[in-house]
Design an enzyme around this catalytic site. Structure first.
Site, short mmCIF file in Angstrom:
data_model
loop_
_atom_site.label_atom_id
_atom_site.label_comp_id
_atom_site.label_asym_id
_atom_site.label_seq_id
_atom_site.Cartn_x
_atom_site.Cartn_y
_atom_site.Cartn_z
N HIS A 24 0.83 -1.20 0.00
CA HIS A 24 0.00 0.00 0.00
C HIS A 24 0.87 1.25 0.00
CE1 HIS A 24 -2.96 2.79 2.25
NE2 HIS A 24 -3.14 2.89 0.94
N ASP A 69 -4.85 3.52 -4.85
CA ASP A 69 -5.04 4.08 -3.51
C ASP A 69 -6.24 5.03 -3.47
OD1 ASP A 69 -4.75 5.00 -0.92
OD2 ASP A 69 -2.58 5.27 -1.10
N MET A 79 2.98 13.99 -15.84
CA MET A 79 3.90 15.11 -15.81
C MET A 79 3.26 16.31 -16.52
SD MET A 79 7.67 15.31 -17.58
CE MET A 79 8.22 13.77 -16.86
N TYR A 119 10.43 13.40 -12.02
CA TYR A 119 11.65 12.59 -12.04
C TYR A 119 12.08 12.18 -10.63
CZ TYR A 119 12.46 13.86 -16.98
OH TYR A 119 12.37 14.02 -18.34
N ASN A 139 4.06 9.64 -19.69
CA ASN A 139 4.43 9.02 -18.41
C ASN A 139 3.29 9.10 -17.40
OD1 ASN A 139 7.23 8.71 -19.28
ND2 ASN A 139 7.27 10.93 -19.14
#
Length: 153
Positions: A24, A69, A79, A119, A139
Site C-alpha cells: 500500500h 489508492d 507530468m 523525475y 508518463n
C-alpha cells in the site's frame, strides 16, 4: 507473455512479480520512450521492460489486477507540460485515454506534477516500466491501494 486464466497476456512475469510485491502506497511508473528509465533506475527502482506496448493498453491490463489508492486525492499522476510546450499549445491526447480508462475503473486522474518533481518521485518508485509509448508526456505514476478482506481470493 503469461498464459493464465484471468491474467492479461501482455503482462510479463517480471511485471506481475513487481505488482505482487508492491505494498500500500508503493508507486509504479509507466514510462514512455523518452523517459530516462535506465538513469532513474540506477541505484533506485527496478526497471521492467515492456518494449512495444503502449501505456493505455498496459494501464487497462494493470488495473485488472492492481487496486489504486483511494486514500489520496489522486492515485494516478502525469507530468505537467513544461512552459514552452504549454505556450505552444501542445496537445496531449494520451491523457484523455488515461482519464477514460481510469474513470471506467472508478479512479480520479490528476495533472499537476512538474517535470523535475516527477523525475524525483520516479526515483522513489517501486518500479519503472519502460514501454514503447511514443506519445509526448505519456508518463504515468500509479499508487497502489489496498484490498479489503472480502476482495481477497
Amino acid at each position: 507473455m503469461v498464459v493464465l486464466k484471468g491474467v492479461p497476456a501482455l503482462l510479463s512475469p517480471e511485471l506481475l512479480f513487481a505488482l505482487a510485491r508492491m505494498g500500500h502506497g508503493d508507486e509504479i511508473v509507466l514510462a514512455d520512450v523518452n523517459f530516462p528509465s535506465s538513469s532513474i533506475c540506477r541505484g533506485g527502482p527496478e526497471e521492467i521492460r515492456a518494449d512495444g506496448l503502449g501505456i493505455p493498453q498496459l494501464l487497462e491490463a494493470v488495473l485488472q489486477l492492481l487496486p489504486l489508492d483511494t486514500y489520496v486525492q489522486s492515485p494516478a499522476m502525469v507530468m505537467e507540460l513544461v512552459p514552452s510546450d504549454r505556450k505552444s499549445g501542445l496537445l496531449t491526447p494520451v491523457w484523455t485515454s488515461y482519464q477514460s480508462i481510469l474513470s471506467r475503473a472508478g479512479y480520479e486522474f490528476s495533472l499537476g506534477m512538474g517535470r523535475f518533481a516527477f523525475y524525483e518521485r520516479a526515483k522513489k518508485a517501486f518500479a519503472v516500466v519502460a514501454t514503447g509509448e511514443t506519445a509526448l508526456y505519456g508518463n504515468l505514476i500509479l499508487k497502489k491501494g489496498v484490498l479489503a478482506p472480502k476482495d481477497l481470493c
